[in-house]
Scaffold this motif. Sequence first.
Motif, PDB file in Angstrom:
ATOM      1  N   CYS A   1     -14.181  57.837  76.187  1.00 24.17           N
ATOM      2  CA  CYS A   1     -14.493  59.195  75.739  1.00 24.17           C
ATOM      3  C   CYS A   1     -13.265  59.830  75.087  1.00 24.17           C
ATOM      4  N   TRP A   2     -12.101  59.723  75.756  1.00 27.46           N
ATOM      5  CA  TRP A   2     -10.889  60.326  75.202  1.00 27.46           C
ATOM      6  C   TRP A   2     -10.493  59.675  73.877  1.00 27.46           C
ATOM      7  N   ILE A   3     -10.548  58.358  73.822  1.00 32.42           N
ATOM      8  CA  ILE A   3     -10.187  57.663  72.583  1.00 32.42           C
ATOM      9  C   ILE A   3     -11.131  58.056  71.460  1.00 32.42           C
ATOM     10  N   ASP A   4     -12.428  58.164  71.764  1.00 32.28           N
ATOM     11  CA  ASP A   4     -13.390  58.609  70.748  1.00 32.28           C
ATOM     12  C   ASP A   4     -13.058  60.021  70.263  1.00 32.28           C
ATOM     13  N   ARG A   5     -12.673  60.900  71.172  1.00 34.71           N
ATOM     14  CA  ARG A   5     -12.304  62.265  70.784  1.00 34.71           C
ATOM     15  C   ARG A   5     -11.094  62.255  69.856  1.00 34.71           C
ATOM     16  N   TRP A   6     -10.087  61.458  70.220  1.00 38.84           N
ATOM     17  CA  TRP A   6      -8.874  61.403  69.400  1.00 38.84           C
ATOM     18  C   TRP A   6      -9.176  60.797  68.040  1.00 38.84           C
ATOM     19  N   ASN A   7     -10.012  59.772  68.016  1.00 30.26           N
ATOM     20  CA  ASN A   7     -10.398  59.167  66.742  1.00 30.26           C
ATOM     21  C   ASN A   7     -11.209  60.142  65.890  1.00 30.26           C
ATOM     22  N   GLY A   8     -11.845  61.123  66.541  1.00 29.83           N
ATOM     23  CA  GLY A   8     -12.607  62.141  65.834  1.00 29.83           C
ATOM     24  C   GLY A   8     -11.765  63.323  65.383  1.00 29.83           C
ATOM     25  N   GLY A   9     -10.463  63.270  65.631  1.00 31.90           N
ATOM     26  CA  GLY A   9      -9.582  64.317  65.131  1.00 31.90           C
ATOM     27  C   GLY A   9      -8.961  65.211  66.186  1.00 31.90           C
ATOM     28  N   GLU A  10      -9.382  65.107  67.439  1.00 33.55           N
ATOM     29  CA  GLU A  10      -8.768  65.917  68.501  1.00 33.55           C
ATOM     30  C   GLU A  10      -7.338  65.414  68.727  1.00 33.55           C
ATOM     31  N   ALA A  11      -6.436  66.320  69.009  1.00 30.33           N
ATOM     32  CA  ALA A  11      -5.024  65.963  69.191  1.00 30.33           C
ATOM     33  C   ALA A  11      -4.834  65.092  70.427  1.00 30.33           C
ATOM     34  N   ARG A  12      -4.059  64.025  70.252  1.00 29.97           N
ATOM     35  CA  ARG A  12      -3.755  63.125  71.366  1.00 29.97           C
ATOM     36  C   ARG A  12      -2.504  63.634  72.071  1.00 29.97           C
ATOM     37  N   PRO A  13      -2.426  63.456  73.383  1.00 32.92           N
ATOM     38  CA  PRO A  13      -1.237  63.913  74.114  1.00 32.92           C
ATOM     39  C   PRO A  13       0.039  63.253  73.592  1.00 32.92           C
ATOM     40  N   GLN A  14       1.106  64.002  73.626  1.00 39.77           N
ATOM     41  CA  GLN A  14       2.431  63.488  73.286  1.00 39.77           C
ATOM     42  C   GLN A  14       3.154  63.167  74.592  1.00 39.77           C
ATOM     43  N   ASN A  15       4.233  62.412  74.497  1.00 38.29           N
ATOM     44  CA  ASN A  15       5.028  62.072  75.687  1.00 38.29           C
ATOM     45  C   ASN A  15       4.160  61.467  76.787  1.00 38.29           C
ATOM     46  N   VAL A  16       3.444  60.426  76.437  1.00 40.81           N
ATOM     47  CA  VAL A  16       2.526  59.761  77.354  1.00 40.81           C
ATOM     48  C   VAL A  16       3.320  58.977  78.399  1.00 40.81           C
ATOM     49  N   PRO A  17       2.968  59.138  79.690  1.00 43.18           N
ATOM     50  CA  PRO A  17       3.675  58.368  80.717  1.00 43.18           C
ATOM     51  C   PRO A  17       3.377  56.868  80.572  1.00 43.18           C
ATOM     52  N   ASP A  18       4.330  56.052  80.982  1.00 43.00           N
ATOM     53  CA  ASP A  18       4.164  54.603  80.901  1.00 43.00           C
ATOM     54  C   ASP A  18       3.139  54.138  81.939  1.00 43.00           C
ATOM     55  N   LEU A  19       2.179  53.352  81.484  1.00 44.38           N
ATOM     56  CA  LEU A  19       1.120  52.882  82.376  1.00 44.38           C
ATOM     57  C   LEU A  19       1.684  52.040  83.513  1.00 44.38           C
ATOM     58  N   ILE A  20       2.543  51.096  83.178  1.00 48.82           N
ATOM     59  CA  ILE A  20       3.035  50.149  84.180  1.00 48.82           C
ATOM     60  C   ILE A  20       4.002  50.818  85.166  1.00 48.82           C
ATOM     61  N   MET A  21       4.950  51.569  84.646  1.00 46.24           N
ATOM     62  CA  MET A  21       6.013  52.134  85.488  1.00 46.24           C
ATOM     63  C   MET A  21       5.626  53.443  86.172  1.00 46.24           C
ATOM     64  N   ASP A  22       4.813  54.252  85.518  1.00 44.73           N
ATOM     65  CA  ASP A  22       4.540  55.595  86.033  1.00 44.73           C
ATOM     66  C   ASP A  22       3.122  55.780  86.576  1.00 44.73           C
ATOM     67  N   VAL A  23       2.137  55.403  85.786  1.00 41.29           N
ATOM     68  CA  VAL A  23       0.752  55.711  86.153  1.00 41.29           C
ATOM     69  C   VAL A  23       0.204  54.723  87.173  1.00 41.29           C
ATOM     70  N   ARG A  24       0.406  53.444  86.944  1.00 42.20           N
ATOM     71  CA  ARG A  24      -0.193  52.446  87.833  1.00 42.20           C
ATOM     72  C   ARG A  24       0.255  52.606  89.286  1.00 42.20           C
ATOM     73  N   PRO A  25       1.543  52.860  89.575  1.00 40.52           N
ATOM     74  CA  PRO A  25       1.907  53.075  90.987  1.00 40.52           C
ATOM     75  C   PRO A  25       1.143  54.248  91.620  1.00 40.52           C
ATOM     76  N   GLU A  26       0.908  55.288  90.845  1.00 41.27           N
ATOM     77  CA  GLU A  26       0.145  56.428  91.358  1.00 41.27           C
ATOM     78  C   GLU A  26      -1.314  56.027  91.577  1.00 41.27           C
ATOM     79  N   LEU A  27      -1.872  55.235  90.666  1.00 39.77           N
ATOM     80  CA  LEU A  27      -3.248  54.761  90.833  1.00 39.77           C
ATOM     81  C   LEU A  27      -3.367  53.874  92.068  1.00 39.77           C
ATOM     82  N   LEU A  28      -2.365  53.039  92.306  1.00 40.79           N
ATOM     83  CA  LEU A  28      -2.382  52.185  93.502  1.00 40.79           C
ATOM     84  C   LEU A  28      -2.311  53.022  94.776  1.00 40.79           C
ATOM     85  N   ARG A  29      -1.436  54.023  94.766  1.00 37.91           N
ATOM     86  CA  ARG A  29      -1.327  54.903  95.939  1.00 37.91           C
ATOM     87  C   ARG A  29      -2.650  55.593  96.208  1.00 37.91           C
TER      88      ARG A  29
END
Length: 163
Positions: A87-115
Amino acid sequence: VSLLAATATPGWAAPDKLFSAINERLSHMQSVAAWKADNDKPVEDLPREKVVLEAARAKAVENGLSADNVTLFFQAQIDAAKDIQTCWIDRWNGGEARPQNVPDLIMDVRPELLRLGNDILTLLAETPVEASDKEAFTQAVTVECLSDDARNALFEGLVDVHE
Protein backbone atom coordinates in the motif's frame (compact mmCIF):
# COMPACT_ATOMS: atom_id res chain seq x y z
CA VAL A 1 -9.15 -0.14 35.82
CA SER A 2 -9.99 -0.50 32.17
CA LEU A 3 -13.16 -2.23 31.14
CA LEU A 4 -11.05 -4.95 29.53
CA ALA A 5 -9.09 -5.54 32.73
CA ALA A 6 -12.27 -5.57 34.78
CA THR A 7 -13.86 -8.25 32.60
CA ALA A 8 -10.81 -10.44 32.01
CA THR A 9 -10.85 -14.00 33.27
CA PRO A 10 -8.96 -14.25 36.58
CA GLY A 11 -5.38 -15.35 35.92
CA TRP A 12 -5.42 -14.11 32.33
CA ALA A 13 -4.14 -10.78 31.05
CA ALA A 14 -6.52 -8.38 29.33
CA PRO A 15 -5.88 -8.29 25.58
CA ASP A 16 -5.16 -4.55 25.36
CA LYS A 17 -1.36 -5.02 25.73
CA LEU A 18 -1.42 -7.74 23.08
CA PHE A 19 -3.42 -5.58 20.69
CA SER A 20 -1.09 -2.64 21.30
CA ALA A 21 1.99 -4.77 20.56
CA ILE A 22 0.44 -6.00 17.30
CA ASN A 23 -0.36 -2.43 16.28
CA GLU A 24 3.15 -1.28 17.18
CA ARG A 25 4.75 -4.09 15.16
CA LEU A 26 2.63 -3.30 12.12
CA SER A 27 3.37 0.42 12.50
CA HIS A 28 6.97 -0.30 11.48
CA MET A 29 5.87 -1.52 8.04
CA GLN A 30 5.99 1.96 6.51
CA SER A 31 9.71 2.13 7.39
CA VAL A 32 10.22 -1.41 6.09
CA ALA A 33 8.52 -0.45 2.81
CA ALA A 34 10.61 2.70 2.48
CA TRP A 35 13.84 0.79 3.10
CA LYS A 36 12.86 -1.88 0.57
CA ALA A 37 11.94 0.80 -1.99
CA ASP A 38 15.19 2.68 -1.39
CA ASN A 39 17.20 -0.54 -1.72
CA ASP A 40 15.25 -1.99 -4.66
CA LYS A 41 14.13 -5.02 -2.64
CA PRO A 42 10.82 -6.82 -3.18
CA VAL A 43 8.11 -6.67 -0.52
CA GLU A 44 7.97 -10.45 -0.33
CA ASP A 45 10.99 -12.13 1.28
CA LEU A 46 10.13 -15.84 1.53
CA PRO A 47 13.41 -16.91 3.19
CA ARG A 48 12.88 -14.30 5.92
CA GLU A 49 9.24 -15.36 6.34
CA LYS A 50 10.42 -18.94 6.86
CA VAL A 51 12.84 -17.82 9.59
CA VAL A 52 10.10 -15.81 11.35
CA LEU A 53 7.58 -18.67 11.17
CA GLU A 54 10.09 -21.27 12.43
CA ALA A 55 11.04 -19.03 15.35
CA ALA A 56 7.35 -18.47 16.15
CA ARG A 57 6.72 -22.23 16.12
CA ALA A 58 9.60 -22.86 18.51
CA LYS A 59 8.55 -20.07 20.87
CA ALA A 60 4.93 -21.28 20.73
CA VAL A 61 5.98 -24.69 22.01
CA GLU A 62 8.08 -23.06 24.77
CA ASN A 63 4.97 -21.11 25.82
CA GLY A 64 2.65 -24.12 25.76
CA LEU A 65 0.75 -22.99 22.66
CA SER A 66 -0.20 -24.85 19.51
CA ALA A 67 2.66 -24.38 17.04
CA ASP A 68 0.21 -24.75 14.14
CA ASN A 69 -2.22 -22.11 15.47
CA VAL A 70 0.58 -19.67 16.30
CA THR A 71 2.04 -20.22 12.82
CA LEU A 72 -1.32 -19.36 11.26
CA PHE A 73 -1.50 -16.17 13.32
CA PHE A 74 2.07 -15.17 12.43
CA GLN A 75 1.35 -15.88 8.76
CA ALA A 76 -1.61 -13.49 9.06
CA GLN A 77 0.77 -10.89 10.54
CA ILE A 78 3.22 -11.42 7.68
CA ASP A 79 0.43 -11.13 5.12
CA ALA A 80 -0.83 -7.95 6.78
CA ALA A 81 2.71 -6.55 6.81
CA LYS A 82 3.13 -7.24 3.09
CA ASP A 83 -0.23 -5.61 2.35
CA ILE A 84 0.78 -2.51 4.33
CA GLN A 85 4.15 -2.31 2.60
CA THR A 86 2.55 -2.70 -0.83
CA CYS A 87 0.00 0.00 0.00
CA TRP A 88 2.75 2.46 0.96
CA ILE A 89 4.84 1.71 -2.12
CA ASP A 90 1.77 2.15 -4.33
CA ARG A 91 1.09 5.52 -2.67
CA TRP A 92 4.67 6.66 -3.23
CA ASN A 93 4.60 5.47 -6.83
CA GLY A 94 1.40 7.52 -7.20
CA GLY A 95 3.18 10.70 -6.18
CA GLU A 96 2.84 10.80 -2.38
CA ALA A 97 6.07 11.88 -0.68
CA ARG A 98 8.24 9.04 0.60
CA PRO A 99 9.83 9.36 4.04
CA GLN A 100 13.36 10.71 4.20
CA ASN A 101 16.05 9.41 6.57
CA VAL A 102 14.69 5.87 6.51
CA PRO A 103 15.98 3.64 9.33
CA ASP A 104 18.08 0.65 8.28
CA LEU A 105 15.99 -2.51 8.10
CA ILE A 106 18.73 -4.87 9.27
CA MET A 107 20.34 -2.75 12.00
CA ASP A 108 17.43 -0.69 13.30
CA VAL A 109 14.00 -2.02 12.37
CA ARG A 110 14.45 -5.78 12.42
CA PRO A 111 15.70 -5.92 16.05
CA GLU A 112 12.59 -3.97 17.07
CA LEU A 113 10.38 -6.32 15.04
CA LEU A 114 12.02 -9.32 16.73
CA ARG A 115 11.49 -7.80 20.18
CA LEU A 116 7.85 -7.09 19.41
CA GLY A 117 7.36 -10.56 17.92
CA ASN A 118 8.69 -12.11 21.13
CA ASP A 119 6.49 -9.81 23.22
CA ILE A 120 3.48 -10.82 21.14
CA LEU A 121 4.24 -14.51 21.64
CA THR A 122 4.60 -14.06 25.38
CA LEU A 123 1.36 -12.08 25.52
CA LEU A 124 -0.40 -14.71 23.38
CA ALA A 125 0.43 -17.32 26.01
CA GLU A 126 -1.07 -15.12 28.74
CA THR A 127 -4.00 -13.72 26.80
CA PRO A 128 -6.74 -15.75 25.19
CA VAL A 129 -8.66 -13.61 22.72
CA GLU A 130 -12.38 -14.19 22.33
CA ALA A 131 -14.84 -13.15 19.65
CA SER A 132 -16.22 -10.55 22.08
CA ASP A 133 -12.83 -8.74 21.95
CA LYS A 134 -13.29 -7.78 18.28
CA GLU A 135 -14.35 -4.17 18.91
CA ALA A 136 -11.40 -3.57 21.25
CA PHE A 137 -9.06 -5.10 18.64
CA THR A 138 -10.50 -2.93 15.88
CA GLN A 139 -10.07 0.18 18.01
CA ALA A 140 -6.49 -0.75 19.00
CA VAL A 141 -5.11 -1.91 15.65
CA THR A 142 -5.30 1.24 13.56
CA VAL A 143 -2.20 1.14 11.37
CA GLU A 144 -2.64 3.11 8.18
CA CYS A 145 -2.85 0.90 5.06
CA LEU A 146 -4.11 -2.13 7.03
CA SER A 147 -7.04 -3.52 5.06
CA ASP A 148 -10.20 -4.75 6.71
CA ASP A 149 -9.52 -8.23 5.32
CA ALA A 150 -6.04 -8.30 6.86
CA ARG A 151 -7.39 -6.93 10.18
CA ASN A 152 -10.07 -9.64 10.21
CA ALA A 153 -7.55 -12.39 9.41
CA LEU A 154 -5.34 -11.18 12.26
CA PHE A 155 -8.23 -11.21 14.70
CA GLU A 156 -9.40 -14.66 13.60
CA GLY A 157 -5.84 -15.91 14.03
CA LEU A 158 -5.72 -14.50 17.55
CA VAL A 159 -9.00 -16.16 18.50
CA ASP A 160 -7.78 -19.49 17.13
CA VAL A 161 -4.47 -19.50 19.05
CA HIS A 162 -6.08 -20.90 22.22
CA GLU A 163 -8.51 -23.29 20.51
